[in-house]
Design a protein around this motif. Structure first.
Motif, PDB file in Angstrom:
ATOM      1  N   LEU A  73       0.842  -1.211   0.000  1.00 33.38           N
ATOM      2  CA  LEU A  73       0.000   0.000   0.000  1.00 33.38           C
ATOM      3  C   LEU A  73       0.873   1.256   0.000  1.00 33.38           C
ATOM      4  CD1 LEU A  73      -2.717   1.428   0.127  1.00 33.38           C
ATOM      5  CD2 LEU A  73      -2.711   1.113   2.622  1.00 33.38           C
ATOM      6  N   ALA A  74       1.952   1.235   0.764  1.00 30.54           N
ATOM      7  CA  ALA A  74       2.797   2.432   0.893  1.00 30.54           C
ATOM      8  C   ALA A  74       3.376   2.873  -0.452  1.00 30.54           C
ATOM      9  CB  ALA A  74       3.928   2.170   1.890  1.00 30.54           C
ATOM     10  N   VAL A  75       3.784   1.925  -1.301  1.00 27.24           N
ATOM     11  CA  VAL A  75       4.389   2.323  -2.583  1.00 27.24           C
ATOM     12  C   VAL A  75       3.346   2.974  -3.488  1.00 27.24           C
ATOM     13  CG1 VAL A  75       6.256   0.646  -2.461  1.00 27.24           C
ATOM     14  CG2 VAL A  75       4.145   0.013  -3.635  1.00 27.24           C
ATOM     15  N   ASN A  76       2.105   2.534  -3.370  1.00 30.25           N
ATOM     16  CA  ASN A  76       1.030   3.173  -4.148  1.00 30.25           C
ATOM     17  C   ASN A  76       0.706   4.563  -3.610  1.00 30.25           C
ATOM     18  OD1 ASN A  76      -0.434   1.363  -6.319  1.00 30.25           O
ATOM     19  ND2 ASN A  76       0.291  -0.001  -4.692  1.00 30.25           N
ATOM     20  N   LEU A  77       0.680   4.711  -2.298  1.00 38.52           N
ATOM     21  CA  LEU A  77       0.447   6.040  -1.713  1.00 38.52           C
ATOM     22  C   LEU A  77       1.580   6.983  -2.112  1.00 38.52           C
ATOM     23  CD1 LEU A  77      -0.857   5.085   1.858  1.00 38.52           C
ATOM     24  CD2 LEU A  77      -2.192   5.776  -0.154  1.00 38.52           C
ATOM     25  N   SER A  78       2.789   6.433  -2.221  1.00 32.35           N
ATOM     26  CA  SER A  78       3.928   7.245  -2.639  1.00 32.35           C
ATOM     27  C   SER A  78       3.721   7.758  -4.068  1.00 32.35           C
ATOM     28  CB  SER A  78       5.211   6.413  -2.530  1.00 32.35           C
ATOM     29  OG  SER A  78       6.328   7.173  -2.915  1.00 32.35           O
ATOM     30  N   ASP A  79       3.154   6.930  -4.937  1.00 28.29           N
ATOM     31  CA  ASP A  79       2.881   7.374  -6.313  1.00 28.29           C
ATOM     32  C   ASP A  79       1.784   8.439  -6.349  1.00 28.29           C
ATOM     33  OD1 ASP A  79       4.719   6.037  -7.994  1.00 28.29           O
ATOM     34  OD2 ASP A  79       3.609   4.169  -7.757  1.00 28.29           O
ATOM     35  N   ILE A  80       0.796   8.314  -5.484  1.00 27.67           N
ATOM     36  CA  ILE A  80      -0.248   9.358  -5.396  1.00 27.67           C
ATOM     37  C   ILE A  80       0.403  10.664  -4.903  1.00 27.67           C
ATOM     38  CG2 ILE A  80      -2.335  10.074  -4.152  1.00 27.67           C
ATOM     39  CD1 ILE A  80      -3.067   8.008  -6.183  1.00 27.67           C
ATOM     40  N   ALA A  81       1.279  10.550  -3.905  1.00 30.70           N
ATOM     41  CA  ALA A  81       2.001  11.729  -3.404  1.00 30.70           C
ATOM     42  C   ALA A  81       2.821  12.361  -4.526  1.00 30.70           C
ATOM     43  CB  ALA A  81       2.920  11.332  -2.245  1.00 30.70           C
ATOM     44  N   VAL A 136       1.486 -13.167  -4.677  1.00 31.97           N
ATOM     45  CA  VAL A 136       1.501 -11.996  -5.566  1.00 31.97           C
ATOM     46  C   VAL A 136       0.464 -11.032  -5.015  1.00 31.97           C
ATOM     47  CG1 VAL A 136       1.112 -11.123  -7.901  1.00 31.97           C
ATOM     48  CG2 VAL A 136       2.157 -13.380  -7.576  1.00 31.97           C
ATOM     49  N   ILE A 137       0.819  -9.761  -4.895  1.00 32.51           N
ATOM     50  CA  ILE A 137      -0.148  -8.769  -4.412  1.00 32.51           C
ATOM     51  C   ILE A 137      -0.095  -7.546  -5.322  1.00 32.51           C
ATOM     52  CG2 ILE A 137       1.494  -7.990  -2.623  1.00 32.51           C
ATOM     53  CD1 ILE A 137      -1.053  -7.212  -0.961  1.00 32.51           C
ATOM     54  N   CYS A 138      -1.266  -7.148  -5.757  1.00 29.92           N
ATOM     55  CA  CYS A 138      -1.363  -5.996  -6.643  1.00 29.92           C
ATOM     56  C   CYS A 138      -2.320  -4.986  -6.009  1.00 29.92           C
ATOM     57  CB  CYS A 138      -1.879  -6.439  -8.003  1.00 29.92           C
ATOM     58  SG  CYS A 138      -2.055  -5.063  -9.130  1.00 29.92           S
ATOM     59  N   VAL A 139      -1.839  -3.800  -5.741  1.00 33.53           N
ATOM     60  CA  VAL A 139      -2.663  -2.759  -5.115  1.00 33.53           C
ATOM     61  C   VAL A 139      -2.866  -1.621  -6.118  1.00 33.53           C
ATOM     62  CG1 VAL A 139      -2.835  -1.096  -3.208  1.00 33.53           C
ATOM     63  CG2 VAL A 139      -1.835  -3.365  -2.803  1.00 33.53           C
ATOM     64  N   THR A 140      -4.102  -1.145  -6.184  1.00 36.79           N
ATOM     65  CA  THR A 140      -4.437   0.028  -6.998  1.00 36.79           C
ATOM     66  C   THR A 140      -4.973   1.093  -6.055  1.00 36.79           C
ATOM     67  OG1 THR A 140      -4.990  -1.352  -8.886  1.00 36.79           O
ATOM     68  CG2 THR A 140      -5.904   0.882  -8.881  1.00 36.79           C
ATOM     69  N   VAL A 141      -4.503   2.321  -6.199  1.00 34.41           N
ATOM     70  CA  VAL A 141      -5.044   3.409  -5.376  1.00 34.41           C
ATOM     71  C   VAL A 141      -5.618   4.495  -6.283  1.00 34.41           C
ATOM     72  CG1 VAL A 141      -4.523   5.240  -3.706  1.00 34.41           C
ATOM     73  CG2 VAL A 141      -3.588   2.955  -3.360  1.00 34.41           C
ATOM     74  N   ILE A 142      -6.837   4.920  -5.939  1.00 30.23           N
ATOM     75  CA  ILE A 142      -7.523   6.012  -6.633  1.00 30.23           C
ATOM     76  C   ILE A 142      -7.342   7.263  -5.771  1.00 30.23           C
ATOM     77  CG2 ILE A 142      -9.757   6.805  -7.547  1.00 30.23           C
ATOM     78  CD1 ILE A 142      -9.282   4.125  -8.682  1.00 30.23           C
ATOM     79  N   GLY A 143      -6.988   8.372  -6.381  1.00 30.06           N
ATOM     80  CA  GLY A 143      -6.833   9.621  -5.651  1.00 30.06           C
ATOM     81  C   GLY A 143      -7.555  10.758  -6.350  1.00 30.06           C
ATOM     82  N   GLU A 144      -7.575  11.870  -5.651  1.00 26.89           N
ATOM     83  CA  GLU A 144      -8.263  13.047  -6.158  1.00 26.89           C
ATOM     84  C   GLU A 144      -7.239  14.171  -6.307  1.00 26.89           C
ATOM     85  OE1 GLU A 144     -11.524  13.784  -3.502  1.00 26.89           O
ATOM     86  OE2 GLU A 144     -11.921  15.734  -4.419  1.00 26.89           O
ATOM     87  N   HIS A 178       9.504  -0.497   4.838  1.00 21.47           N
ATOM     88  CA  HIS A 178       8.546   0.368   5.549  1.00 21.47           C
ATOM     89  C   HIS A 178       8.740   1.843   5.201  1.00 21.47           C
ATOM     90  CE1 HIS A 178      11.944   0.635   8.330  1.00 21.47           C
ATOM     91  NE2 HIS A 178      11.957  -0.682   8.276  1.00 21.47           N
ATOM     92  N   PRO A 179       8.580   2.166   3.905  1.00 22.14           N
ATOM     93  CA  PRO A 179       8.716   3.568   3.503  1.00 22.14           C
ATOM     94  C   PRO A 179       7.567   4.401   4.049  1.00 22.14           C
ATOM     95  CG  PRO A 179       7.831   2.271   1.691  1.00 22.14           C
ATOM     96  CD  PRO A 179       8.188   1.297   2.778  1.00 22.14           C
ATOM     97  N   GLU A 180       7.851   5.683   4.299  1.00 19.77           N
ATOM     98  CA  GLU A 180       6.804   6.611   4.723  1.00 19.77           C
ATOM     99  C   GLU A 180       6.327   7.364   3.480  1.00 19.77           C
ATOM    100  OE1 GLU A 180       5.235   6.918   7.451  1.00 19.77           O
ATOM    101  OE2 GLU A 180       4.258   8.878   7.241  1.00 19.77           O
ATOM    102  N   PRO A 181       5.093   7.121   3.039  1.00 19.90           N
ATOM    103  CA  PRO A 181       4.626   7.827   1.839  1.00 19.90           C
ATOM    104  C   PRO A 181       4.529   9.326   2.109  1.00 19.90           C
ATOM    105  CG  PRO A 181       3.072   6.086   2.500  1.00 19.90           C
ATOM    106  CD  PRO A 181       4.069   6.222   3.600  1.00 19.90           C
ATOM    107  N   ARG A 182       5.089  10.142   1.215  1.00 24.98           N
ATOM    108  CA  ARG A 182       5.196  11.591   1.456  1.00 24.98           C
ATOM    109  C   ARG A 182       3.959  12.343   0.969  1.00 24.98           C
ATOM    110  NH1 ARG A 182       8.525  11.454   5.493  1.00 24.98           N
ATOM    111  NH2 ARG A 182      10.629  10.756   5.018  1.00 24.98           N
ATOM    112  N   VAL A 183       2.780  11.824   1.334  1.00 26.48           N
ATOM    113  CA  VAL A 183       1.503  12.411   0.887  1.00 26.48           C
ATOM    114  C   VAL A 183       1.306  13.798   1.502  1.00 26.48           C
ATOM    115  CG1 VAL A 183      -1.002  12.130   0.989  1.00 26.48           C
ATOM    116  CG2 VAL A 183       0.451  10.138   0.552  1.00 26.48           C
ATOM    117  N   ILE A 184       1.488  13.902   2.801  1.00 30.19           N
ATOM    118  CA  ILE A 184       1.250  15.172   3.496  1.00 30.19           C
ATOM    119  C   ILE A 184       2.262  16.206   3.026  1.00 30.19           C
ATOM    120  CG2 ILE A 184       1.289  16.255   5.791  1.00 30.19           C
ATOM    121  CD1 ILE A 184       0.419  13.279   6.718  1.00 30.19           C
ATOM    122  N   GLU A 185       3.501  15.757   2.846  1.00 28.99           N
ATOM    123  CA  GLU A 185       4.572  16.641   2.390  1.00 28.99           C
ATOM    124  C   GLU A 185       4.247  17.200   1.010  1.00 28.99           C
ATOM    125  OE1 GLU A 185       4.820  13.711   3.801  1.00 28.99           O
ATOM    126  OE2 GLU A 185       6.333  13.804   5.391  1.00 28.99           O
TER     127      GLU A 185
END
Ligand code: ADP
Ligand code: MG
Length: 322
Positions: A73-81, A136-144, A178-185
């Protein structure tokens, strides 16, 4: 380790009971498809997906399912960030190893749900399969998108400053799990001084900055060797590998910090007074001349071979699974 057998429906029921929610998700797990609310302001939606394979991106037996769930999940949140967008909903598709489907699924959730809760992302759907192969795990994240975003890789201009949000290198010693997704940043930067280009550092600064340069019309960059923030893990990796620390900082990858470009004035303002909670380091400048150069303290300039991870050209085995 073998689990009690568990059916697909029972597994999904357990996932559903733990799933996080988001006001933008009108209907999550339980129907044939999720229903998302249209953005009230008509902002574009941003979609990203990432697939992680046991033996390639992680070793399930060594790292455990919880770390894999967190990272996927974190790598996907990182891409949204990296688009300077706000995450809304995650979709998780898994191929679970048959003998341990239950404990692996629960471990994945143990890693994923607290992260989803922390970033207020709904777990809104997915697909569950068991098989005799590896996880195998594939996560998709939708953002605004948030105006004036989304911020693309393509907007860098000659003279822009290049900044990163944290120290680099050596993440494969364990930090990559355990990367910290930089969404807030990213959203704080968007608010203060929208970057001209933005990317997250998954393959290493040399490679990912290269993407900004290519997408921005074939520009170049000069990095100041002494200004690149070095993670202590890069020093440790250097002791192990015998290669210079700077090579680890530029090429190891999986730092999941942001790399951004801005006008020199905006960069100075950001460095003088960074947005609260955001670390910023200026590492170089965008040039007209293509290629990436390294300038040492003495002023000596040398070309940098573009390096970093490329999953198609590197060997089969366990690139990140160390
Ligand atoms: P269908 O057969 O119609 O595709 P499924 O039985 O696969 O439906 O899924 C039922 C519901 O459970 C759907 O809402 C789906 O999105 C959700 N779901 C299935 N697997 C997962 C998972 N691993 N994580 C989150 N939601 C899941
Ligand atoms: Mg299905």
């Amino acid at each position: 380790m073998t689990d009690e057998p568990i059916g697909e429906f029972e597994l999904i029921r357990r996932i559903r009971a733990r799933a996080s929610s988001h006001p933008g998700v009108l209907l999550g797990i339980g129907d044939d498809a999720a229903i998302l609310r249209r953005s009230p302001d008509g902002h574009p939606i941003v979609v990203t997906t990432d697939m992680l394979l046991d033996g390639r991106h992680f070793l399930l037996n060594k790292h455990g399912a919880e770390a894999v769930g967190y990272k996927s999940l974190a790598v996907n949140l990182s891409d949204i960030a990296a688009m300077a967008a706000k995450p809304v909903a995650a979709f998780v598709s898994v191929a679970l190893p048959k003998g341990s489907a239950r404990s692996v699924a629960e471990g994945l959730m143990d890693g994923m749900i607290p992260l989803a809760d922390r970033f207020k992302v709904a777990l809104a759907g997915g697909d569950t399969n068991g098989w005799s192969g590896p996880l195998v795990i594939c996560v998709t994240v939708i953002g605004e998108a948030v105006p004036p975003g989304p911020i693309r890789r393509s907007g860098a201009r000659p003279g822009d400053a290049i900044l990163v949000t944290g120290p680099l290198g050596g993440s494969l010693l364990g930090r990559h799990l355990h990367p910290e997704p930089r969404v807030i940043e990213a959203l704080a930067l968007l608010d203060r001084a929208p970057p001209t280009a933005l990317i997250d550092l998954s393959d290493g600064l040399a490679s990912d900055l290269g993407h900004i340069l290519t997408e921005s019309g074939g520009l170049g960059a000069t990095l100041e060797t002494d200004s690149i923030p070095i993670h202590p893990d890069a020093e440790r990796s250097s002791l192990q590998s015998g290669r210079p620390t700077i090579e680890h900082a530029l090429g190891d990858g999986e730092d999941f910090e942001l790399c951004l470009t801005t006008s020199p004035e905006a960069a100075q303002s950001l460095l003088n007074v960074p947005p609260p909670g955001v670390s910023l380091f200026r590492v170089g400048t965008i040039d007209v001349e293509p290629g990436i150069r390294l300038r040492s303290r003495s002023g000596k300039v040398s070309p940098l071979p573009v390096s970093g991870f490329d999953h198609l050209t590197r060997g089969e085995a366990t690139d990140h699974a160390t």
